[in-house]
Design an enzyme around this catalytic site. Structure first.
Site, PDB file in Angstrom:
ATOM      1  N   LEU A  33       0.828  -1.216   0.000  1.00  0.00           N
ATOM      2  CA  LEU A  33       0.000   0.000   0.000  1.00  0.00           C
ATOM      3  C   LEU A  33       0.859   1.263   0.000  1.00  0.00           C
ATOM      4  CD1 LEU A  33      -2.787  -1.015   2.551  1.00  0.00           C
ATOM      5  CD2 LEU A  33      -2.716  -1.383   0.082  1.00  0.00           C
ATOM      6  N   HIS A  37      -3.463   4.404  -2.240  1.00  0.00           N
ATOM      7  CA  HIS A  37      -4.437   3.481  -1.650  1.00  0.00           C
ATOM      8  C   HIS A  37      -5.182   4.143  -0.480  1.00  0.00           C
ATOM      9  CE1 HIS A  37      -1.688   0.277  -3.399  1.00  0.00           C
ATOM     10  NE2 HIS A  37      -2.861  -0.096  -3.841  1.00  0.00           N
TER      11      HIS A  37
END
Length: 280
Positions: A33, A37
């Site tokens: 991530l 995100h």
């Protein structure tokens, strides 16, 4: 934040949540991530009572010579990031939980799924739609958030939801960019500093596209091909309603799309553009 690994656990959580008359937003990811995100999570939080994020590197969407084995897997770091956003559930299943021996409903991407990304990565979109369908069946979300960067994927997920998951709102999060203009991607971590500089050519090329496309697309190709360590796969402008290429006669909202390899890393990007009469 609750960490869930099994299909049975997520189904039980969903049942409890629905029984309490709470709504669920779902953010499916493959992990690794980054800030982009987290903007999806922020958008999900605005939509519903409960936010569920999945981390699952889906083998069905990788081809034989792609980067499935080396795709970054950083679950502990991902969990720490998601805790800062007060995510309710992190669903991190194994391959066996998503694809049990009894099988799951396989999805087919159709004609659009064999163009652009689908032409370069045969079967990719069948794998994407199959895992999204499976995750939707488990999470039963009221809303699901996807990034605009994967434009062709988003187009087909909207079609899938319209056909089979009409109660799930598909929410689009704008592409998050580095200050250089480079679209944020988990694969950017593969790039050297010089390759990150080269990769900005993709966004620069997209910004040059206007009518007449027959001329500006050729110039954009030249721009990318002349960039160090960069090999163009495709650059095109499509009608966002049908995801098919447009020509010099097209006027209105369009989507410019590009894919290229920078070093050994394959990157994609896109940009919404308005096509008007060319300047004489």
């Amino acid at each position: 934040m609750r960490l869930i690994h099994t299909a049975a656990e997520i189904e039980a959580f969903v049942q409890e949540t629905k029984a309490a008359s709470k709504t669920i937003a779902f953010v499916p990811t493959m992990g690794a991530l980054h800030e982009g995100h987290l903007t999806l999570v922020d958008l999900a939080r605005q939509k519903t009572d409960v936010v569920v994020v999945s981390v699952f590197v889906n083998p069905k969407q990788f081809g034989a010579n792609e980067d499935f084995d080396k795709y970054p897997r950083t679950l502990n770091e991902d969990a720490k990031l998601l805790e800062t956003k007060n995510v309710d559930v992190l669903f991190a299943p194994s391959v066996e939980e998503i694809y049990p021996p009894e099988g799951v409903r396989e999805q087919r991407a159709g004609v659009v799924g064999s163009t652009f990304e689908g032409a370069s990565r045969p079967g990719h979109f069948d794998g994407v739609l199959t895992v999204v369908g499976r995750l939707f069946d488990l999470a039963q979300p009221d809303a699901a958030v996807f990034g605009a960067k994967d434009a062709q994927q988003l187009f087909m997920i909207k079609k899938l939801a319209g056909a089979l998951y009409k109660d799930t709102e598909i929410v689009t999060a704008p592409t998050h960019r580095e200050p250089s203009g480079l679209a944020m991607s988990s694969r950017n971590r593969y790039l050297t500093e010089s390759q990150k500089t080269s990769a900005t050519a993709l966004y620069k090329a997209l910004k040059t596209l206007r009518q007449p496309l027959s001329l500006t697309i050729e110039a954009a190709r030249t721009l990318i091909d002349s960039t160090p360590e960069t090999k163009l796969d495709y650059i095109a402008v499509v009608d966002p309603e049908i995801f098919r290429p447009v020509n010099d006669d097209f006027r209105g909202k369009a989507l410019a799309i590009v894919a290229a390899k920078v070093g050994d890393t394959r990157l994609i990007d896109n940009l919404e553009i308005e096509l008007t009469e060319p300047n004489r």
